[in-house]
Enzyme design. Structure first.
Site, PDB file in Angstrom:
ATOM      1  N   THR A   5      10.903  -1.363 -14.113  1.00 30.57           N
ATOM      2  CA  THR A   5       9.932  -2.102 -13.946  1.00 30.57           C
ATOM      3  C   THR A   5       9.035  -2.359 -15.186  1.00 30.57           C
ATOM      4  O   THR A   5       8.503  -3.414 -15.532  1.00 30.57           O
ATOM      5  CB  THR A   5       8.935  -1.604 -12.753  1.00 30.57           C
TER       6      THR A   5
ATOM      7  N   LYS B 224      -1.954  14.186 -17.291  1.00 29.51           N
ATOM      8  CA  LYS B 224      -2.897  13.423 -17.781  1.00 29.51           C
ATOM      9  C   LYS B 224      -4.090  14.269 -18.506  1.00 29.51           C
ATOM     10  O   LYS B 224      -4.642  13.942 -19.606  1.00 29.51           O
ATOM     11  CB  LYS B 224      -3.389  12.352 -17.066  1.00 29.51           C
TER      12      LYS B 224
ATOM     13  N   GLU C 283       5.557   6.822  -4.070  1.00 36.98           N
ATOM     14  CA  GLU C 283       7.111   6.863  -4.047  1.00 36.98           C
ATOM     15  C   GLU C 283       7.355   7.460  -2.720  1.00 36.98           C
ATOM     16  O   GLU C 283       6.539   8.017  -1.994  1.00 36.98           O
ATOM     17  CB  GLU C 283       7.516   8.083  -5.265  1.00 36.98           C
TER      18      GLU C 283
ATOM     19  N   VAL D 235      -1.944   7.593 -19.921  1.00 40.56           N
ATOM     20  CA  VAL D 235      -3.310   7.912 -19.132  1.00 40.56           C
ATOM     21  C   VAL D 235      -3.617   7.125 -18.192  1.00 40.56           C
ATOM     22  O   VAL D 235      -3.517   7.457 -16.926  1.00 40.56           O
ATOM     23  CB  VAL D 235      -4.391   8.703 -19.990  1.00 40.56           C
TER      24      VAL D 235
END
Length: 346
Positions: free
Chosen positions: A12, A229, A214, A157
């Site tokens: 993607t 992150k 997901e 991030v």
């Protein structure tokens, strides 16, 4: 001379990045004097193609959309097929490797090794992959410096929102004492829908149907994605190392609509918050659901949006709001790193 790119991964984000290059290439040449040429694409599932003089990106995208594989990309003189990711990194004439494979946050592989091989070959890297930055930043940045190459990591991030560039550039000279943020759009979307009265399970199902979550949402809803992150922010913005074990983590799956309604009655709102704070003993960090007062800027962030607040000694709190995911948004993060690389500002 064109700046030659090899895309490692063509899912993607890779396809979104390719679309942006097609759309913006003329403007980049005219306004920035930058000529970006993709010479290689290597994807574990979709196949691999390489041409030293450059690929037809529009044709590559059409081939993927029509057949799902690069194996059907038309033959041209000089085209090489079938190289794996490491062969593409080592043998192609690419100046920069664009590393956009799936993020394995447990091991960081194969992305860490992709970056390592690229630097060893004297090639730059731009990536939106959290794994190498969260788990191997010190080693890889030292290797890049030793080999005289650059490493673009803005998209790791908050996608194309400049969550790393802003504190490093616009807040340079000030001391960042605290970082607070909503760093996962999936969990924020679920909490927003639960405020409307949905159960966690109902909100999750809708998030999955919309592509925000997901099939296995654990990384998002239990805070693992935000933890990585946090590690990146601690290292890049505060110049300190944290491990996953040092970040207190708790997910949102045990919250109920009643919890959110009670918070509303108290003039507060539940948010999945990531926080890093400098204390005398060192950094304190957590990722956890927190009831924020409505006047807190982060309390007003709804849906799949992300936001981050930097608290500095000279500016106080500065909040940045924007997208934290998306094919074009993440593709843009790769483009802006390439532009700043060409400008010498990376």
């Amino acid at each position: 001379m064109p700046h030659k790119l090899a895309l490692i991964g063509f899912g993607t984000v890779g396809q979104g990045f390719a679309e942006i290059l097609i759309e913006k290439n003329d403007i980049l040449r005219e306004e920035e004097g930058i000529d970006l040429s993709v010479v290689a694409i290597s994807d574990q599932m979709k196949g691999s193609i390489y041409h030293p003089d450059g690929l037809n990106l529009q044709l590559a995208l059409e081939t993927i959309r029509n057949t799902g594989t690069l194996n059907d990309y038309p033959d041209t003189p000089g085209l090489i097929r079938g190289w794996n990711s490491f062969e593409t990194i080592e043998n192609s004439n690419a100046d920069t490797i664009v590393e956009i494979t799936y993020t394995d946050v447990q091991t960081g592989q194969p992305a860490i090794e992709h970056c390592r091989r690229a630097f060893q070959r004297g090639k730059h890297v731009v990536t939106s992959n959290k794994g190498p930055v969260a788990l191997a930043y010190q080693e890889l940045s030292a290797l890049a410096k030793e080999r005289g190459v650059q490493w673009g990591i803005e998209g790791t991030v908050m996608s194309g929102t400049p969550a790393l560039r802003m504190p490093r550039v616009s807040l340079a000279g000030s001391e960042i004492k605290e970082i607070r943020g909503i760093l996962n759009g999936t969990s924020n979307y679920i909490l927003t829908r639960m405020e409307e009265g949905l159960t966690y399970e109902e909100a999750l199902q809708i998030a999955q149907e919309l592509g925000y979550a997901e099939a296995d949402p654990t990384s998002d809803v239990e805070g693992y994605d935000a933890v990585y992150k946090v590690l990146i922010l601690a290292r890049i913005v505060m110049d300190e190392s944290l491990t996953c074990q040092q970040v207190v983590r708790k997910g949102i799956s045990r919250l109920s609509p009643a919890d959110l309604q009670k918070a509303s009655q108290e003039g507060k709102r539940w948010k999945m918050l990531a926080e890093i704070k400098k204390e005398k003993e060192g950094l304190r960090a957590f990722v956890s659901p927190v009831k924020l007062p409505l006047e807190d800027p982060l309390a007003g962030i709804s849906g799949a949006a992300n936001a981050i607040t930097y608290v500095s000694d000279l500016m106080g709190p500065v909040t940045l709001i924007g997208s934290g995911a998306g094919r074009r948004e993440t593709g843009f993060s790769l483009l802006i790193d390439l532009i700043n690389m060409e400008r010498g500002n990376l």
